[in-house]
Structure formats: structure tokens, C-alpha cells
Design an enzyme around this catalytic site. Structure first.
Site, PDB file in Angstrom:
ATOM      1  N   GLU A 308     -12.486 -16.256 -18.557  1.00  0.00           N
ATOM      2  CA  GLU A 308     -13.653 -16.363 -17.684  1.00  0.00           C
ATOM      3  C   GLU A 308     -13.259 -16.259 -16.215  1.00  0.00           C
ATOM      4  O   GLU A 308     -13.993 -15.683 -15.412  1.00  0.00           O
ATOM      5  CB  GLU A 308     -14.401 -17.667 -17.963  1.00  0.00           C
ATOM      6  CG  GLU A 308     -14.828 -17.869 -19.403  1.00  0.00           C
ATOM      7  CD  GLU A 308     -15.584 -16.695 -19.995  1.00  0.00           C
ATOM      8  OE1 GLU A 308     -16.297 -15.987 -19.261  1.00  0.00           O
ATOM      9  OE2 GLU A 308     -15.447 -16.459 -21.212  1.00  0.00           O
ATOM     10  N   HIS A 311     -12.722 -12.669 -15.219  1.00  0.00           N
ATOM     11  CA  HIS A 311     -13.980 -11.944 -15.052  1.00  0.00           C
ATOM     12  C   HIS A 311     -14.437 -11.912 -13.584  1.00  0.00           C
ATOM     13  O   HIS A 311     -15.283 -11.083 -13.230  1.00  0.00           O
ATOM     14  CB  HIS A 311     -15.081 -12.594 -15.892  1.00  0.00           C
ATOM     15  CG  HIS A 311     -15.269 -11.980 -17.240  1.00  0.00           C
ATOM     16  ND1 HIS A 311     -15.296 -10.619 -17.454  1.00  0.00           N
ATOM     17  CD2 HIS A 311     -15.475 -12.546 -18.466  1.00  0.00           C
ATOM     18  CE1 HIS A 311     -15.503 -10.372 -18.736  1.00  0.00           C
ATOM     19  NE2 HIS A 311     -15.610 -11.533 -19.370  1.00  0.00           N
TER      20      HIS A 311
END
Length: 876
Positions: A308, A311
Site C-alpha cells: 500500500e 502505491h
């Protein structure tokens, strides 16, 4: 593979419209700025939005905003109320001029949002999930990834009930209001699509830390959890800091906001969500301590936190033009998190784990009715394309480019991609073009990896001419048909290859062979004896490999290959060949074909590896693990669940009993290693539970006592769960005692009770079906929490011999779940269709039962489009 049965006619059903990649058009109107005001309440949240919109191109078309239930209570353009009309899932209204300010309001009920998309409630807390199309459940909007806007968000709520108010970006203002309320204003300076919007409101506590970027910027870090859970966040925080440092070191990418917040949520459809500056996580990927989390949990937390965070650039700063490009961000980011995890631990073990996952989930997907390219051509419901193909095969495609380019040139291609597309919504083609120009690769033929479904089949044969000392490698590639793609053009397949001298037990150097033709031959001189072929080393290409070998080649590779993955692969193939032969022998003498080695040779190889000092315990445990029953089924034209189960159990018993003393020594040695998170201690725990499993498989008289002793003495969850997993498959008094003890110890800890459910339904106990029915009625089971549903049902449907029991009662249990869960949470429900969709791989009796279940689901009135798409494709 051709179908072995023909599906009966399906009942008439209203199929959702199909969306095609070829029909992409830019939005008619863009939203440049978004100002949101939330008056937050569990049952009645009011949202006021001010949108700065601009006409996109020369046209006179109306403004159309996507809407899923959140119809506007008020709507005005430039301060003047306007009449709007509903057009299917959109509202439309006319605007004069090139720009306008649109104001609107909605009223939503988070506590009834069981879909967990948009704004929803989780145990008294409010949070959002907007990927892929959840934002339209909050306000009507141009809810697509190529509409990038700058957001300012004002949150107001009761201070005692929601003392923490979070959104994207940086906190610019906060304070108290009348009536015991308070507010917080957040501003995100980076344009983003609506799927990256997030807010959280709740009674939370934070673990805080900080990070200084390489350019000297101070970043405040916080992980928000419920009170009492803060002691289980240290590992996630360390993973976050390690991820930030790794992305700077490996890709040169710095974080770009003064704050990075993470929130752990117990009710969540996904693993986590990369919302800009405010990541929302399923609590299972944040909370860990030795008493409640296994070593696998620690690894998963580290990997998901990294995913995450990565990202922030590969997904947020450069996002997707449309959802067909999902692998642009997900495949690339999975590759990045895999490399990070390999750097943090064992590269060899990580590669084996990743390939095992690929083969368990993606290869069957590629071989079934739901096969699709990593860049799909069409969909009915985008949530159905958050698949192993898009994620894991997408990562393998990036890995192949990295392999062909080499580290320096691959980094140059990535640098060009980020520099060229920062702040843009890009496509897979944009990434490939940047890699071509930055890395200097010709990827014309390689683009087919984005276009074609299915797993390539590669045949390899090494021919040796003793007179000339020449070894010739013959390669061939072919493809099986997949839905919509009966014939496929050739693809480039990069195969890391070595020829190992039988006498020296070493090779002259690894080479990269790129198979681009239907058939290729490469010759190598200077081999007086035929060398041993080591091919697709490190699993350099995601293919099914069929290698013609002499009978002693696989044992030789297990013992002498210097590539860890190749050693693992050789032993797996050795075992597969033996088991397939054993299954064939069940049909009568002489039925088995091929060159499977004897059981004695299998035992000898296992015995050598148990004591091989070149292996650390973590790698030893990986290489000595047998292929799963499901993977064995994938090696057969028609899956035979009972035969596979019997053959594998018999081999496991033989390995356990004939090496029993060695397994006891390993178990005793590993048990003496104190608990820590060091690589050595983690490896000891891993081999300890594997050895325990083999001791139990040997049906040793004291096996249950040894397992219970490990369970009772355990000072960590890895040992405790490892022992309980063994006991759960046994018919012994200690089984029930251990299960009760485990439940009583952890009652109230949802994540650990999930383990308790899973261990029972994934076991080899003869009463799994009856236990499944009891657990469905258990007071701690609920359909409203996706983690709990997955914990109970996924191990069950993955338990091949149990789920595919000949009566079909396993299929009926799953069908009942689908029909009950779909009205509550279609996204979670749709994931459970694939096991039934594999009906073509089974005998006619099972196939008929599975088809009947699919047709029963399809006949259900009001079936969601998520489930409808999966069922329709499964029956085609």
C-alpha cells in the site's frame, strides 16, 4: 483443454451491460476541485459537495454523474437550482458555458451499508472504501479514475463519539463546535481520482513515529486502532518505515506529504486500500504480537504495508486511465512488494511462496471459464477483476521485463515512466513504452502478455551427441484455448537456463534463453557427457513446463542444483510423478506410465535433505513440503479427489514412518530454539511444525501427545497454531481439548478466532462436513464480517477431498452461502463462484451437481451483477 461436458441451458436471466475497453472515451466533464462537508452520524450522515467542473472538449452534452443510491437532495449550478433527470445509474443535467460550480447534498445511512462500499460503519466507527466505484455511493460524481481532482474535506461530528476525524492529505484546521461537536479540515494538494478518497471517524488511539526522507523532509507517521490494540502495531510501523526507506533506495521515490496515516478496520472487503496519505487496512494486516500472530502473519503484514505504501507512486501519483488498466498499478506494485519482502528476508523462500500462490490461484483461473488477460477487454462488474491474474500474473509480467532488461536498465525504464506520467492517468501501454525507451528493449511481441489469457505450455528436451560433445536444447511453445481466444499468437518466454556437468556438479554460467518461435534449438559444445538441464530457474516465466528427462535427473538436481527454486521444483516434480503413477496404479497393474522414481528413491532424497547442512531451516521446510491435493488435481485432465487424497496420504505416511527418527531429532532440535523474530528462529519454528506433521502422518503412537505438548508449551502463536493444525486432523482426545483451550484463551479476539474456524474446516478430519454445519450455527459466526466468512468457507472449499465429496453436499453448502450472502455483500460473495465454475475438470456426476448449483444461483431473483457475471461465465 477441451470441455469434457456440455452445459445444460441456463435459465433466462437479465445480464448486466458489458463494458468494453475498446469503447473508452474521455469524460465529457472533468471535476477540477472538490470541497466536501460531512456531518457524520452512524445512521444519518449529511454530505454537502461543491464541485468545480469544466467541459472536456468541444461538445454540448449534459453533465452526467455516476450515482449508486445516493441521489441528491439538492442540486444547484452556479447558485441556481436545476432540474436533474435519472438515466439508469446516472443523473444528468444541462450546463451552459465551459465552467460551472455545482453544489449538491445527499443523506446516507452508513450503519445499513452491508456492502462495505462507500461510507459504512464498523463497530461504531465510520470509514470509507471507494475503490473501485464506491464514491458514487457517497455523492453523485464523475466516478472514474481518469477524472483527477484536488480535494478539501471538512468533517464535523460528535466529539465524544468520534474524537478522531481523518481524511486525505494534511490537517489544516481543527477545533470545537457548539453542542459537544468538533471539526477537522483536511486538504490534499495532489490531484487524485475519487477512488482514492478516504475518511475515518471514530474513537481510536494512535501509535506515532516519524520518518525523514532523503531530502530532509520530516513525515509524521501514525497507525490508528481501537484502544487496547495499540500494543500490536509495532511491527506494522517498522514495516512502514522500512518500506519508505526501500522505495528511496531502490527506486529513488520519496514520500510527498507531511503526514502518513494508517487505520485498522475490522470489517473490510479487501486487504487494504492505498488512499492518498490515509491507508485503510483490514485489521488482520496491521495487528500482531507473538501471542496472537504467526510468522506468516508477520510476513503478510510487512508485505501488505509495503504494497500500500508503494502505491503512493505506482497507483496514486501515476494512476490508471480506466479500470481495464488495473494491472498497471496492481501488477507493478505486487512486483515491488515481492522484491521488498525478498530483500527483508530470504529471496529463495519468498520466490517459492510467490510461485506457490500463483499456481494455487492464478493457474487454475487461467485454465477455467473465468480466464482473462491481465488487461481485460470487457467486464460487467469491475470488482470481479481484482483477480490473481491482474495482480499476481501481472507481477510476473513485470518480472519478465526486469529479467530481460537487467537491474540498471529496468530502473532506467521505471524512472522514465514516473517522470513522464507523474500526475497523470496512464495505461499499460504507457508503461511498456517507457520500458522500451528507458531500458532499450524491443517489446513489440512481448505486448501479447497483456492481451492473451491462459498459461503458456513449454516443452523442453536436451539432446546430446557424444561424438561431437554437443548438447542441443530443443524448445517448443503452445497454448490451450481460453474463452474468446481459441488461437493465440506466439509470445516471448524468457527462460533462465543452465547446463550442469554431471561430474563437476556445477555449470559454466547461467544464460537467458528467450523463446520467441513455435520451436527453437540451441547448441552448446564441450560436453563429453550429457549435462543435466536446469531450466526456468527462479521461475523466470509463468509457464507450465514439460521437460523430457532421464530417470536420475530430478534427484540429481535436488541434490546439486545451485538455484534454490530449481532444487525445490525438482523435488516437487519428483513427488508429483510418483503420486500420479500411484494414482494410475489404482486403476490396475500396468496403468501407470512415465518414469516415476521408486518410493525408495523418494525416501532417500528426503532423508538427504533433512540433514543437508547447506539448507537453512526455512528453505528446508519449503523444499520438504508435499504438493497440495489441489495442485495435484491441476496436473490431471480429470480431477480425482479421493484417489489424490489416498495417494498423498500414503506417501506422506511413508516419508513420516521411514524417516521417523530423523523427524524426531529435527523436532527436538528446533524446539530448543528460543522465540525471536530472527531468521534462524523463524526457520526453526517452520521446520518444527513440518516435522510434527510428518510424525503424525507416521501414525506414531505418541503423535497426539507430542503435538499436544507443543501446543501446551508454546510461547507463541506460530508453534501453537502449528500444533493445533496437526491435532485438528487427528481423531484423538487431545484434539477437542486443544480446540476448546484455544477458543477459551482467545474468545473475543476476532482475528485469532478466525484461525480457530479455519483450522477445523481446512483439516483432514473425517467429520469436517458435520463440523462445518456446527460452525455455521456457532454464536461467533456472522455473515456481516468478510473476514469471518472467508475464515470459515475458504479453507473448506480449498479442502479438495472434503469439498468435492461425491454426495455433493459440499457444493450445496457453498450454494447456500452464496444465496444468503449476496444480498448483503455481493463483492465478497462473487469470490466464491470460482470453485463451482471448475466443473469441467471433474467427472460427470460431480460436474452435473456443480452445474445444478450454478443454475440454482442464477435463478435467484435479484441476483447482484457481481455474482451474475461470474455464474454466467462459468456456465458458458
Amino acid at each position: 483443454m477441451a470441455d469434457i461436458q456440455t452445459a445444460t441451458a441456463s435459465p433466462a436471466v437479465h445480464e448486466p451491460p458489458v463494458i468494453y475497453r475498446a469503447d473508452y472515451q474521455p469524460p465529457d466533464w472533468r471535476v477540477e476541485t472538490v470541497s466536501l462537508e460531512f456531518d457524520l452520524d452512524l445512521s444519518a450522515t449529511e454530505v454537502h459537495a461543491t464541485l468545480g467542473i469544466v467541459r472536456n472538449g468541444d461538445h454540448d452534452r449534459a453533465v452526467r454523474l455516476d450515482c449508486d443510491g445516493a441521489l441528491p437532495q439538492t442540486l444547484a449550478v452556479d447558485g441556481q437550482p436545476v432540474n436533474w433527470r435519472q438515466e439508469g445509474s446516472r443523473i444528468a443535467f444541462d450546463v451552459q458555458g465551459e465552467r460551472a460550480i455545482v453544489t449538491l447534498s445527499t443523506r446516507i445511512a452508513p450503519d445499513t451499508n452491508t456492502q462495505l462500499m462507500g461510507l459504512f460503519a464498523s463497530n461504531g466507527m465510520l470509514c470509507t472504501q471507494c475503490e473501485a466505484e464506491g464514491f458514487r455511493r457517497i455523492i453523485p460524481f464523475v466516478d472514474r479514475p481518469d477524472n483527477m481532482s484536488v480535494y478539501e474535506v471538512l468533517l464535523r461530528a460528535d466529539k465524544s463519539r468520534f474524537p478522531v476525524l481523518l481524511s486525505n492529505g494534511a490537517l489544516v484546521e481543527s477545533g470545537d463546535l457548539d453542542g459537544g461537536r468538533h471539526y477537522a479540515r483536511w486538504r490534499d494538494p495532489h490531484p487524485k481520482p475519487s477512488y482514492l478518497f478516504a475518511l475515518v471517524a471514530g474513537d481510536l488511539v494512535a501509535t506515532r513515529d516519524s520518518f525523514t526522507t532523503k531530502s530532509g523532509t520530516h513525515v509524521d507517521l501514525a497507525i490508528f486502532v481501537r484502544a487496547g490494540d495499540e500494543g500490536r502495531t509495532a511491527h506494522a510501523m517498522q514495516a512502514l518505515k522500512a518500506s519508505m526507506a526501500w522505495d528511496e533506495r531502490v527506486y529513488g521515490l520519496e514520500y510527498d506529504l507531511p503526514v502518513f496515516n494508517i487505520v485498522a478496520v475490522s470489517d473490510f472487503n479487501m486487504g487494504a486500500m492505498e488512499n492518498k496519505g490515509l491507508n485503510i487496512f483490514n485489521s488482520r494486516y496491521i495487528l500482531a504480537d507473538p501471542d496472537t500472530a504467526t510468522d506468516y502473519d508477520y510476513d503478510a503484514i510487512e508485505g501488505v504495508v509495503a504494497h500500500e505504501y508503494f502505491h503512493n507512486w505506482s497507483g496514486n501519483r501515476v494512476t490508471c486511465r480506466d479500470w481495464f488498466q488495473l494491472s498497471l498499478k496492481e501488477g507493478f506494485t505486487v512486483y515491488r512488494d515481492q522484491c521488498f519482502s525478498a530483500d527483508m528476508g530470504s529471496e529463495a523462500v519468498k520466490r517459492i511462496e510467490d510461485v506457490r500462490m500463483l499456481r494455487a490461484a492464478q493457474f487454475p483461473e487461467d485454465a477455467g471459464p473465468l480466464a482473462h488477460p491481465i488487461r481485460p477487454d470487457s467486464y460487467m462488474e469491475i470488482s470481479n477483476f481484482y483477480t490473481s491474474t491482474v495482480y499476481n500474473k501481472g507481477a510476473e509480467v513485470i518480472r519478465m521485463m526486469a529479467t530481460m532488461a537487467g537491474p540498471e536498465r529496468f530502473r532506467a525504464g521505471c524512472d522514465l515512466y514516473f517522470a513522464r506520467h507523474d500526475g497523470e492517468a496512464a495505461t499499460c501501454e504507457d508503461f511498456v513504452r517507457a520500458m522500451e525507451e528507458g531500458a532499450g528493449l524491443d517489446l513489440g511481441q512481448f505486448r501479447r502478455w497483456y492481451e492473451q489469457a491462459g498459461t503458456p505450455q513449454v516443452q523442453a528436451r536436451l539432446e546430446h551427441d557424444a561424438a561431437t560433445g554437443t548438447a542441443t536444447l530443443h524448445l517448443r511453445q503452445n497454448f490451450t484455448p481460453t474463452p474468446g481466444q481459441p488461437a493465440k499468437p506466439l509470445m516471448p518466454i524468457p527462460l533462465r537456463t543452465a547446463l550442469i556437468d554431471r561430474d563437476m556438479k556445477a555449470h559454466r554460467g547461467e544464460m537467458l534463453v528467450v523463446l520467441t518461435e513455435a520451436e527453437q534449438a540451441l547448441s552448446f559444445t564441450g560436453y563429453a557427457r550429457a549435462p543435466v538441464l536446469s531450466i526456468n530457474r527462479g521461475f523466470s516465466a509463468p509457464v507450465n513446463l514439460d521437460v523430457a528427462r532421464a530417470s536420475g535427473d530430478l534427484p540429481f538436481l535436488v541434490r546439486h542444483d545451485d538455484d534454490p527454486f530449481a532444487r525445490y521444483e525438482a523435488l516437487q516434480q519428483l513427488v508429483i510423478d510418483r503420486l500420479i503413477a500411484d494414482i494410475a496404479d489404482m486403476d490396475g497393474p500396468g496403468a501407470a506410465q512415465g518414469h516415476a522414481v521408486s518410493l525408495d528413491e523418494i525416501i532417500a532424497v528426503f532423508g538427504d535433505l533433512v540433514s543437508d547442512q547447506r539448507l537453512d531451516d526455512s528453505m528446508r521446510a519449503e523444499i520438504l513440503s508435499l504438493p497440495t491435493e489441489a495442485f495435484l488435481g491441476e496436473q490431471m485432465l480429470i480431477v480425482r479427489p479421493e484417489a489424490i487424497h489416498v495417494a498423498r496420504k500414503s506417501l506422506r505416511k511413508a516419508i513420516g514412518s521411514r524417516l521417523l527418527n530423523q523427524w524426531r531429532i529435527v523436532h527436538e532440535r528446533a524446539s530448543s530454539v528460543p522465540y525471536s523474530l530472527s531468521r534462524e528462529a523463524r526457520g526453526a519454528r517452520k521446520i518444527k511444525s513440518l516435522a510434527l506433521g510428518y510424525i503424525a502422518s507416521a501414525e506414531a503412537g505418541d503423535a497426539a501427545m507430542v503435538a499436544f505438548d507443543q501446543f501446551a508449551r508454546a510461547d507463541n502463536m506460530t508453534d501453537r497454531q502449528g500444533a493445533l493444525a496437526v491435532l485438528a486432523s487427528m481423531q484423538a482426545d487431545q484434539r477437542e481439548t486443544a480446540l476448546d483451550s484455544f477458543y477459551n484463551r482467545y474468545q473475543g479476539n476476532a482475528l485469532v478466532i478466525d484461525k480457530w474456524f479455519s483450522l477445523q474446516t481446512g483439516s483432514a478430519h473425517p467429520r469436517v462436513h458435520e463440523q462445518m454445519l456446527e460452525l455455521i450455527r456457532h454464536k461467533d459466526f456472522t455473515l456481516t464480517n468478510p473476514n469471518r466468512v472467508r475464515a470459515l468457507y475458504w479453507p473448506f472449499v480449498s479442502n479438495q477431498a472434503v469439498f468435492h465429496e461425491a454426495s455433493g453436499r459440499g457444493y450445496e453448502l457453498l450454494t447456500d452461502l452464496v444465496l444468503k450472502l449476496d444480498p448483503l455483500n455481493p463483492q465478497t460473495t462473487a469470490r466464491f463462484i470460482a470453485p463451482l465454475g471448475r466443473w469441467r475438470r471433474f467427472d460427470e456426476a460431480r460436474a452435473a451437481k456443480m452445474r445444478d448449483c450454478l443454475e440454482r444461483i442464477l435463478a435467484q431473483p435479484g441476483l447482484s451483477k457481481d455474482v451474475t457475471e461470474q455464474v454466467v461465465k462459468s456456465l458458458e
